[in-house]
Motif scaffolding. Structure first.
Motif, mmCIF file in Angstrom:
data_model
loop_
_atom_site.group_PDB
_atom_site.id
_atom_site.type_symbol
_atom_site.label_atom_id
_atom_site.label_comp_id
_atom_site.label_asym_id
_atom_site.label_seq_id
_atom_site.Cartn_x
_atom_site.Cartn_y
_atom_site.Cartn_z
ATOM 1 N N MET A 33 24.694 87.385 77.990
ATOM 2 C CA MET A 33 23.400 87.751 77.421
ATOM 3 C C MET A 33 23.555 88.413 76.053
ATOM 4 S SD MET A 33 20.667 89.483 79.848
ATOM 5 C CE MET A 33 21.708 89.121 81.216
ATOM 6 N N LYS A 89 28.336 84.968 73.699
ATOM 7 C CA LYS A 89 28.065 83.640 73.172
ATOM 8 C C LYS A 89 29.011 83.318 72.023
ATOM 9 C CE LYS A 89 23.927 83.398 75.281
ATOM 10 N NZ LYS A 89 23.512 82.369 76.169
ATOM 11 N N PHE A 120 13.439 75.832 74.363
ATOM 12 C CA PHE A 120 13.529 77.046 73.547
ATOM 13 C C PHE A 120 12.817 76.868 72.205
ATOM 14 C CE2 PHE A 120 15.572 80.067 70.688
ATOM 15 C CZ PHE A 120 15.752 81.194 71.489
ATOM 16 N N ILE A 139 14.262 92.758 82.783
ATOM 17 C CA ILE A 139 14.264 92.576 81.326
ATOM 18 C C ILE A 139 13.114 91.657 80.913
ATOM 19 C CG2 ILE A 139 15.507 91.506 79.415
ATOM 20 C CD1 ILE A 139 18.107 92.420 80.786
ATOM 21 N N TYR A 160 10.031 92.812 78.589
ATOM 22 C CA TYR A 160 9.863 92.195 77.280
ATOM 23 C C TYR A 160 8.511 91.503 77.173
ATOM 24 C CZ TYR A 160 10.469 89.131 73.310
ATOM 25 O OH TYR A 160 10.288 88.467 72.129
ATOM 26 N N VAL A 169 17.051 103.856 67.361
ATOM 27 C CA VAL A 169 16.657 102.766 68.246
ATOM 28 C C VAL A 169 15.299 103.032 68.905
ATOM 29 C CG1 VAL A 169 17.321 101.698 70.430
ATOM 30 C CG2 VAL A 169 18.971 101.883 68.597
ATOM 31 N N MET A 222 12.109 100.986 68.271
ATOM 32 C CA MET A 222 11.739 99.724 68.914
ATOM 33 C C MET A 222 10.562 99.911 69.869
ATOM 34 S SD MET A 222 15.209 97.611 69.703
ATOM 35 C CE MET A 222 15.759 98.691 70.989
ATOM 36 N N ILE A 254 21.091 95.751 68.090
ATOM 37 C CA ILE A 254 21.915 94.574 68.376
ATOM 38 C C ILE A 254 23.336 94.772 67.849
ATOM 39 C CG2 ILE A 254 22.220 92.103 68.015
ATOM 40 C CD1 ILE A 254 19.288 91.810 67.569
ATOM 41 N N PHE A 266 27.119 95.284 69.636
ATOM 42 C CA PHE A 266 28.267 94.428 69.417
ATOM 43 C C PHE A 266 29.501 95.225 68.973
ATOM 44 C CE2 PHE A 266 31.079 92.130 66.672
ATOM 45 C CZ PHE A 266 31.531 91.190 67.579
ATOM 46 N N VAL A 290 19.807 80.967 69.700
ATOM 47 C CA VAL A 290 19.604 81.404 71.083
ATOM 48 C C VAL A 290 20.248 82.776 71.299
ATOM 49 C CG1 VAL A 290 20.088 80.860 73.485
ATOM 50 C CG2 VAL A 290 19.394 79.053 71.922
ATOM 51 N N ALA A 291 21.488 82.943 70.795
ATOM 52 C CA ALA A 291 22.174 84.223 70.979
ATOM 53 C C ALA A 291 21.420 85.355 70.292
ATOM 54 C CB ALA A 291 23.592 84.128 70.434
ATOM 55 N N ILE A 342 18.166 85.541 69.178
ATOM 56 C CA ILE A 342 16.823 85.830 69.686
ATOM 57 C C ILE A 342 16.905 86.446 71.075
ATOM 58 C CG2 ILE A 342 14.630 84.772 70.388
ATOM 59 C CD1 ILE A 342 14.938 82.875 68.033
ATOM 60 N N THR A 343 17.879 86.004 71.863
ATOM 61 C CA THR A 343 18.021 86.588 73.193
ATOM 62 C C THR A 343 18.473 88.041 73.090
ATOM 63 O OG1 THR A 343 18.597 84.416 74.017
ATOM 64 C CG2 THR A 343 19.059 86.254 75.455
ATOM 65 N N ALA A 344 19.449 88.307 72.233
ATOM 66 C CA ALA A 344 19.901 89.688 72.061
ATOM 67 C C ALA A 344 18.743 90.564 71.613
ATOM 68 C CB ALA A 344 21.040 89.749 71.053
ATOM 69 N N SER A 355 15.522 90.042 72.247
ATOM 70 C CA SER A 355 14.460 90.200 73.229
ATOM 71 C C SER A 355 14.903 91.033 74.424
ATOM 72 C CB SER A 355 13.940 88.838 73.692
ATOM 73 O OG SER A 355 14.990 88.009 74.103
ATOM 74 N N VAL A 356 16.209 91.195 74.582
ATOM 75 C CA VAL A 356 16.667 91.991 75.710
ATOM 76 C C VAL A 356 16.130 93.413 75.613
ATOM 77 C CG1 VAL A 356 18.720 93.040 76.704
ATOM 78 C CG2 VAL A 356 18.661 90.613 76.296
ATOM 79 N N GLY A 361 14.190 94.212 72.406
ATOM 80 C CA GLY A 361 13.196 94.248 71.325
ATOM 81 C C GLY A 361 11.825 94.156 71.884
#
Lengths: 318, 271
Positions: A1, A6, A134, A242, A246, B106, B109, B151, B155, B261-262, B264-266, B268-269, B271
């Motif tokens: 995730m 990724k 997506f 989650i 969201y 943070v 957010m 984000i 990382f 995908v990576a 936007i997913t990070a 939305s987790v 955000g």
């Protein structure tokens, strides 16, 4: 995730610089004082342009300032008592927002989970379909609004044309023109745009469930439903939490989609809290709009808090 | 596997629900209003660029395109720079002090844009930053900084501490370590963050709507929205606008899908 999962390329940097010397013991190393300079630009920008204005919103909220004149008076809690007891526009927007929220949260969570269940394996076709589903998430909400404006157009729209074509004329509707249901149709457009995005979160959650659990459940004679109910559902609870959290915030923030489908300013049947605050603001009622925005902040905080409690309760309850 | 036919039917229907509207929009951008209304599902009879010419000349969409590009690229680069500096520092400062600064940044957010936009408007007005591309760049940075820090710190924390320590033993200060170790190693996650920021900032409507009134400074989503008032039910023109505004992201998506995908997913987790 997370991004790192990724991005396998990241790992390549590791071995080259491997452990030249490992400091003994687990003591935290001394902080180089210069490290404090690194967050400094972010903190300065954030304090001046974000934190300051957020606090000022509270200050404005007790005034009747119109945004132009230098003179304004302190009205104390006047704005707040009016918002909470005697403002049909705000109440209408709140009602619409709750309807929108409920439909989006339920439909989007269910749909994205269903799609994830069907596409959790990394086969070629699954990967391709995930990419397709997506896609709408990267379009601007104004673009999505225009796509759906045409879908819903009562005279020429796709939905009514398809219904007419297959002889289901009686199901044809006015959609956005029907004030009592319009907000639900907008909710559907929102689900279309974002279900695929949330599907990805569920896929990541599903792929972390060890295959053996399904196998042993199957040995115990569990059918498809039982496997979902007793293995999948409890184990994807974190992903569900989650997604729900969201989606909730997203439903409060929906703004572009409403303006795109409901006009600017949106008709009453499509007004939600974010657009209501904006409209109050454009009518030069800065003080009152600030009070609305404070109430908005409180509502979001409250809903998020309750949701977190609910998630914790269900997780302990099962 | 049981339910395999049901699976195909559901996926097939959903795929059609995504593809058909998008196809109608794309093919509609090459049609006249009458052609679109008479046969919305039919492919266009010819790829006549009339609508595109009309959109790009008449409706200030060309200006909007340039503005969106300039504003978004500047905002993404600066947000990445400021955000990655913060993320690096915060990931390396151990203990509660670093956590407090991180938590403070943070926390933003959780604050919806509509809650501080009014004082922001007043502030930007007093600084002469309304109706200004610089002002727009600044507000986009401000609005996305908390999630960007979230984000990227997430990382940087996964990087092994030895990576940084090796640098300091060689006599490199924090700045050298940031430039020559942390950044190069973070390229994939920076790319994902950049794409996430690009999508949000490119598509943002709220701040242009608030801050920009001069048509020469408009951006794509705002131009599209105003378009609607102008060409109420001229769907082919609206669709052409949608294509023009979405094309850069969709084309990039085709090539950089995993980063989209990576990222936007990070985002939305949390955000």
């Amino acid at each position: 995730m997370s991004v790192s999962e990724k991005s396998p390329a990241v790992r390549t940097g590791e071995p080259r610089v491997a452990l030249r010397r490992n400091r003994g013991g687990g003591r935290a190393p001394k902080v180089h004082p210069a490290l404090w300079l690194f967050p400094l630009p972010a903190v300065v920008i954030y304090v001046i342009f974000f934190v300051g204005p957020t606090l000022q919103a509270f200050q404005y909220s007790v005034t009747d300032w119109d945004g132009i004149s230098s003179a304004f008076s302190n009205v104390g809690g006047g704005n707040f008592s009016r918002i909470t007891t005697n403002d049909d526009l705000f109440r209408g927007a709140l009602t619409n927002n709750v309807k929108f929220l409920l439909v989006v949260v339920i439909a989007q969570t269910a749909l994205s989970l269903l799609l994830a269940l069907l596409l959790q394996r990394n086969s070629k076709s699954s990967t391709a379909l995930r990419a397709l589903f997506f896609l709408p998430a990267i379009l601007s909400s104004v673009s999505v609004a225009f796509v759906w404006k045409f879908m819903y157009d009562p005279n020429f729209g796709l939905i009514n044309q398809v219904l007419g074509g297959v002889g289901l004329d009686r199901l044809q509707g006015a959609f956005l023109g029907d004030a009592s249901k319009a907000i639900y149709w907008v909710a559907l457009a929102q689900v279309w745009a974002h279900a695929g995005q949330l599907m990805v979160i569920f896929v990541a959650g599903l792929q972390q469930i060890p295959e053996e659990l399904y196998e042993s459940a199957e040995l115990d004679g569990a059918g498809t439903w039982a496997r979902f109910r007793y293995v999948t559902w409890p184990l994807i609870a974190p992903a569900t939490a989650i997604v729900v959290a969201y989606t909730t915030i997203q439903s409060f923030k929906a703004f572009d989609l409403i303006l795109g489908l409901g006009g600017n300013p949106p008709k009453g049947s499509l007004d939600i809290l974010s657009t209501r605050i904006y409209t109050t603001f454009t009518n030069s009622r800065f003080g009152y709009a600030a009070a609305e925005s404070v109430v908005f902040m409180v509502i979001i905080a409250l809903v998020s808090f309750l949701q977190r409690r609910a998630v914790r309760l269900t997780q302990h309850g099962v | 596997m049981a339910g395999s036919i049901g699976r195909r039917v559901i996926l097939g229907i959903y795929a059609l629900l995504i593809i058909v509207p998008l196809f109608v929009v794309l093919s509609g951008s090459f049609k006249s209003t009458k052609q679109l209304f008479d046969a919305p599902f039919a492919p266009p009879s010819s790829l006549s660029p009339g609508n595109y010419r009309a959109v790009l000349t008449d409706a200030s969409m060309a200006t909007a395109f340039v503005n969106s590009t300039v504003v978004t690229l500047s905002a993404v680069v600066i947000t990445l720079a400021v955000g990655s500096l913060a993320a690096y520092g915060l990931a390396r400062i151990p203990g509660w002090r670093g956590m407090v600064v991180y938590g403070f940044l943070v926390l933003g957010m959780a604050v919806p844009a509509q809650s501080n936009m009014i004082p922001q408007y007043v502030l930007f007005q007093s600084l002469g930053l309304l109706d200004s591309r610089i002002g727009l760049v600044l507000i986009e940075i401000v609005a996305t900084l908390p999630v960007a820090v979230f984000i990227m710190t997430g990382f940087m924390r996964t990087l092994p501490r030895e990576l940084f320590e090796a640098g300091s033993i060689d006599g490199a200060g924090p700045w050298r370590t940031y430039r020559s170790i942390a950044l190069p190693v973070s390229v994939p996650s920076l790319a994902a963050t950049a794409i996430f920021l690009f999508v949000i900032q490119w598509n943002d409507l709220l701040y242009p709507l608030l801050f920009i009134h001069d048509p020469a400074k408009t951006t794509l989503p705002l131009a599209l929205l105003n378009f609607q008032g102008e060409f109420l039910t001229n769907y082919p023109l609206l669709f052409t606008g949608v294509i023009v505004a979405s094309a850069p992201l969709v084309v990039a998506y085709v090539f950089l899908q995993r980063y989209f995908v990576a990222g936007i997913t990070a985002g939305s987790v949390k955000g």
